[in-house]
Design an enzyme around this catalytic site. Sequence first.
Site, PDB file in Angstrom:
ATOM      1  CG  HIS A  27     170.248 -17.877  48.819  1.00 46.93           C
ATOM      2  ND1 HIS A  27     170.473 -19.079  48.191  1.00 46.93           N
ATOM      3  CD2 HIS A  27     169.926 -18.186  50.106  1.00 46.93           C
ATOM      4  CE1 HIS A  27     170.322 -20.060  49.047  1.00 46.93           C
ATOM      5  NE2 HIS A  27     169.978 -19.556  50.222  1.00 46.93           N
ATOM      6  CG  HIS A  30     166.047 -20.173  48.229  1.00 44.28           C
ATOM      7  ND1 HIS A  30     166.705 -19.203  48.955  1.00 44.28           N
ATOM      8  CD2 HIS A  30     165.659 -21.115  49.121  1.00 44.28           C
ATOM      9  CE1 HIS A  30     166.698 -19.533  50.229  1.00 44.28           C
ATOM     10  NE2 HIS A  30     166.084 -20.695  50.365  1.00 44.28           N
TER      11      HIS A  30
END
Length: 274
Positions: A27, A30
């Site tokens: 997501h 990250h």
Amino acid sequence: MKLCRRAQELAAYRGTVGFVPTMGALHEGHLSLVRACRSACDTTVVSIFVNPTQFNDPKDLENYPRTEEADLALLEEQGVDFVFAPAVDEIYPTPDTRVFDFGGLDRVMEGEHRPGHFNGVGQVVSRLFEIVRPNRAFFGEKDFQQLAIIRHMTAQLGLPIEIVGCPIVRDVDGLARSSRNTLLSPEHRAAAPRIYAVLAEAAESLRGKVSVPEAKRIIAQRIDAEPLLRTEYIEIASADSLQPAADWGQRLGELRCFAAVHAGPVRLIDNVPF
Ligand code: PAF
């Protein structure tokens, strides 16, 4: 972008090597680590590995979201150089029996509530460091305690790796981005932003006004006022030593407030400077 399943395929790096370890289900949190890594290093390596040794609950491991195809497309788009996505026996050819001493950092909060979790994190991260051999590694502050423990372990093992902490990424409604958010029902997803809203408001209004135990009690009560949320713990602790504060006057340096909250079957964590 080169996809590697085996350790020996990670070769021919260019310049400084940055590493972003993940368990996939990527997501925006990250991706912010990947961007920080790319801007600071010549070569970016991302690992995707759902590490069985850090799950203290087998159901949690079973339900952990796995979205490799979509993850690879996102990483390609970000200009990542290497993705290391090994099978379990590549990381653990034999069972890892190492027991780490994290100097007490693992005795509070997540360590206390998820026995064995940080030892498993230590096992996998040290093994990944050995395989990837980065100059720098990037971790999110949502897992603030994990970041402190990895810093401690890296120094303890004498590894020449700079550990870089990156700020929490939040949705527009304040919910900290997490792979587990995809497991929330629409009702629990709608309730979950209350966690950050309460923490952020409390950080403004409670420090020094009521005792530390009272502040923790008020925060838990405000979160639990939403019937779909159930607080597991609230802690106010030193951002350095993670030692719980007994009162505001203690010389613990910067304080942070940490929360673990159940939203139905999904366990969420968050933290704010306090
Ligand atoms: O934060 C995570 O996603 C994991 O704990 C990590 C650092 C990738 C180790 O499995």
